[in-house]
Design a protein around this motif. Structure first.
Motif, PDB file in Angstrom:
ATOM      1  N   VAL A 116       0.853  -1.255  -0.137  1.00 25.45           N
ATOM      2  CA  VAL A 116       0.062   0.009   0.176  1.00 25.45           C
ATOM      3  C   VAL A 116       0.867   1.369   0.048  1.00 25.45           C
ATOM      4  CG1 VAL A 116      -1.919   1.196   1.194  1.00 25.45           C
ATOM      5  CG2 VAL A 116      -1.594  -1.332   1.333  1.00 25.45           C
ATOM      6  N   LEU A 117       1.068   2.002  -1.195  1.00 24.98           N
ATOM      7  CA  LEU A 117       1.449   3.307  -1.244  1.00 24.98           C
ATOM      8  C   LEU A 117       0.784   4.407  -0.867  1.00 24.98           C
ATOM      9  CD1 LEU A 117       3.362   1.160  -2.669  1.00 24.98           C
ATOM     10  CD2 LEU A 117       3.769   2.589  -4.551  1.00 24.98           C
ATOM     11  N   ILE A 118       1.380   5.047   0.054  1.00 25.71           N
ATOM     12  CA  ILE A 118       0.942   6.453   0.611  1.00 25.71           C
ATOM     13  C   ILE A 118       2.003   7.634   0.211  1.00 25.71           C
ATOM     14  CG2 ILE A 118      -0.083   7.703   2.381  1.00 25.71           C
ATOM     15  CD1 ILE A 118      -0.545   5.063   3.788  1.00 25.71           C
ATOM     16  N   PHE A 119       1.358   8.725  -0.421  1.00 22.57           N
ATOM     17  CA  PHE A 119       2.325   9.699  -0.759  1.00 22.57           C
ATOM     18  C   PHE A 119       1.673  11.010   0.339  1.00 22.57           C
ATOM     19  CE2 PHE A 119       4.257  13.225  -2.848  1.00 22.57           C
ATOM     20  CZ  PHE A 119       5.725  12.647  -3.424  1.00 22.57           C
ATOM     21  N   ILE A 120       2.667  11.610   0.731  1.00 22.93           N
ATOM     22  CA  ILE A 120       2.247  12.787   1.664  1.00 22.93           C
ATOM     23  C   ILE A 120       2.619  14.223   0.760  1.00 22.93           C
ATOM     24  CG2 ILE A 120       2.552  14.094   3.652  1.00 22.93           C
ATOM     25  CD1 ILE A 120       1.829  11.145   4.400  1.00 22.93           C
ATOM     26  N   LEU A 121       1.776  14.830   0.734  1.00 21.32           N
ATOM     27  CA  LEU A 121       1.765  16.125  -0.246  1.00 21.32           C
ATOM     28  C   LEU A 121       1.712  17.214   0.854  1.00 21.32           C
ATOM     29  CD1 LEU A 121      -0.768  15.214  -2.802  1.00 21.32           C
ATOM     30  CD2 LEU A 121       1.418  15.803  -3.295  1.00 21.32           C
ATOM     31  N   PRO A 122       2.431  18.329   0.418  1.00 23.18           N
ATOM     32  CA  PRO A 122       2.238  19.665   0.995  1.00 23.18           C
ATOM     33  C   PRO A 122       0.881  20.427   0.892  1.00 23.18           C
ATOM     34  CG  PRO A 122       3.632  20.000  -0.639  1.00 23.18           C
ATOM     35  CD  PRO A 122       3.316  18.392  -0.706  1.00 23.18           C
ATOM     36  N   PRO A 123       0.331  21.115   1.667  1.00 25.11           N
ATOM     37  CA  PRO A 123      -0.929  21.812   1.573  1.00 25.11           C
ATOM     38  C   PRO A 123      -1.077  22.346   0.003  1.00 25.11           C
ATOM     39  CG  PRO A 123      -0.108  22.376   3.824  1.00 25.11           C
ATOM     40  CD  PRO A 123       0.956  21.429   2.961  1.00 25.11           C
ATOM     41  N   SER A 124       0.066  23.119  -0.355  1.00 26.23           N
ATOM     42  CA  SER A 124       0.009  23.727  -1.600  1.00 26.23           C
ATOM     43  C   SER A 124       1.659  23.957  -1.955  1.00 26.23           C
ATOM     44  CB  SER A 124      -0.635  25.066  -1.724  1.00 26.23           C
ATOM     45  OG  SER A 124       0.202  25.987  -1.001  1.00 26.23           O
ATOM     46  N   VAL A 165      -2.683  14.816   2.110  1.00 22.97           N
ATOM     47  CA  VAL A 165      -2.348  16.236   2.002  1.00 22.97           C
ATOM     48  C   VAL A 165      -2.153  16.539   3.715  1.00 22.97           C
ATOM     49  CG1 VAL A 165      -2.972  18.670   1.914  1.00 22.97           C
ATOM     50  CG2 VAL A 165      -3.473  17.009   0.073  1.00 22.97           C
ATOM     51  N   ASN A 166      -0.763  16.853   3.999  1.00 26.74           N
ATOM     52  CA  ASN A 166      -0.145  17.600   5.238  1.00 26.74           C
ATOM     53  C   ASN A 166      -0.751  18.944   5.801  1.00 26.74           C
ATOM     54  OD1 ASN A 166       0.560  17.495   8.111  1.00 26.74           O
ATOM     55  ND2 ASN A 166       2.845  17.595   7.338  1.00 26.74           N
ATOM     56  N   ASP A 167      -1.997  19.163   5.657  1.00 22.69           N
ATOM     57  CA  ASP A 167      -2.262  20.658   6.200  1.00 22.69           C
ATOM     58  C   ASP A 167      -2.325  20.631   7.896  1.00 22.69           C
ATOM     59  OD1 ASP A 167      -4.582  19.046   5.963  1.00 22.69           O
ATOM     60  OD2 ASP A 167      -5.583  20.329   4.564  1.00 22.69           O
ATOM     61  N   THR A 168      -2.894  19.682   8.532  1.00 20.80           N
ATOM     62  CA  THR A 168      -2.545  19.722   9.875  1.00 20.80           C
ATOM     63  C   THR A 168      -2.213  17.947  10.163  1.00 20.80           C
ATOM     64  OG1 THR A 168      -4.692  18.949  10.695  1.00 20.80           O
ATOM     65  CG2 THR A 168      -4.544  21.328  10.430  1.00 20.80           C
ATOM     66  N   VAL A 169      -1.249  17.930  11.014  1.00 23.48           N
ATOM     67  CA  VAL A 169      -0.701  16.751  11.630  1.00 23.48           C
ATOM     68  C   VAL A 169      -1.839  15.994  12.039  1.00 23.48           C
ATOM     69  CG1 VAL A 169       0.585  15.502  13.261  1.00 23.48           C
ATOM     70  CG2 VAL A 169       1.460  17.663  12.315  1.00 23.48           C
TER      71      VAL A 169
END
Ligand code: 5GP
Length: 186
Positions: A116-124, A165-169
């Motif tokens: 299972v592949l999960i990619f963390i993106l910045p909010p923008s 999307v890592n907008d809040t932890v």
């Protein structure tokens, strides 16, 4: 029953380290794989905990012996995941988390499509740029270089099963936990 394999990737500065730390506190029966690397240990890093810090020669030997599930070059250093350590855990029914970059994730997905592949993106992109500049430690050239890598990685994230999307932890960890529970309770 065999365990499940999870991979988390994300651009530098996106805060994936914090998310993984929180996730490991909350999730049960999951183990973070410790990679081997040819890069030098940073201050505070511990051999066997953060990484196995090995010489270029030993890393090459491991490649030749077929010891790695995957390996890749990143920023002039090599990083690899030991195949036996991961497979032993999975065979014991434990879930394993790899924190690796995109080229390695691709290799694992080819060998183990059920990973299972999960990619963390910045909010923008703008927010990430602001964070990178906020550190105040890098030159404009270095920032531009990082932003290019980030664009490349965001493109690579098309191959991932999930994007968070890592907008809040709290919210981002909540989403990772939902993915984890869904997969492990299936
Ligand atoms: P750092 O040097 O900052 O610890 O890590 C640099 C990059 O290497 C990060 O994107 C990290 O996810 C990735 N990385 C760490 N271990 C491995 C590994 O075993 N294989 C691959 N392919 N990438 C790794």
């Amino acid at each position: 029953m065999a365990g499940h394999l999870f991979i988390i990737s994300g651009s530098s500065g996106v805060g994936k380290g914090t998310l993984i730390k929180e996730f490991l506190k909350q999730a049960e029966n999951v183990f973070l794989s410790v990679s081997s690397t040819t890069r030098k240990a940073r201050e505070g890093e511990v051999h066997g905990q953060n990484y196995y810090f090995v010489s270029k020669e030993d890393f090459q030997k491991s490649i030749d012996n077929g010891d790695f599930l995957e390996w890749a070059e990143f920023s002039g250093n090599r990083y690899g995941t030991d195949k036996n350590r991961v497979c032993d855990m999975l065979n014991l029914g434990k879930n394993v988390l790899l924190e690796i970059e995109v080229q390695g994730a691709k290799q694992v997905k080819q060998k183990m499509p059920e990973a299972v592949l999960i990619f963390i993106l910045p909010p923008s992109k703008e927010e990430l740029e602001r964070r990178l500049r906020g550190r105040g430690t890098e030159t404009e050239e270095a920032i531009q270089k990082r932003l290019q890598v980030i664009e490349f990685e965001a493109k690579e994230s098309e191959h991932y099963d999930y994007k968070v999307v890592n907008d809040t932890v709290e919210k981002a960890v909540g989403e990772i936990m939902d993915i984890y529970k869904k997969k492990t309770e299936e």
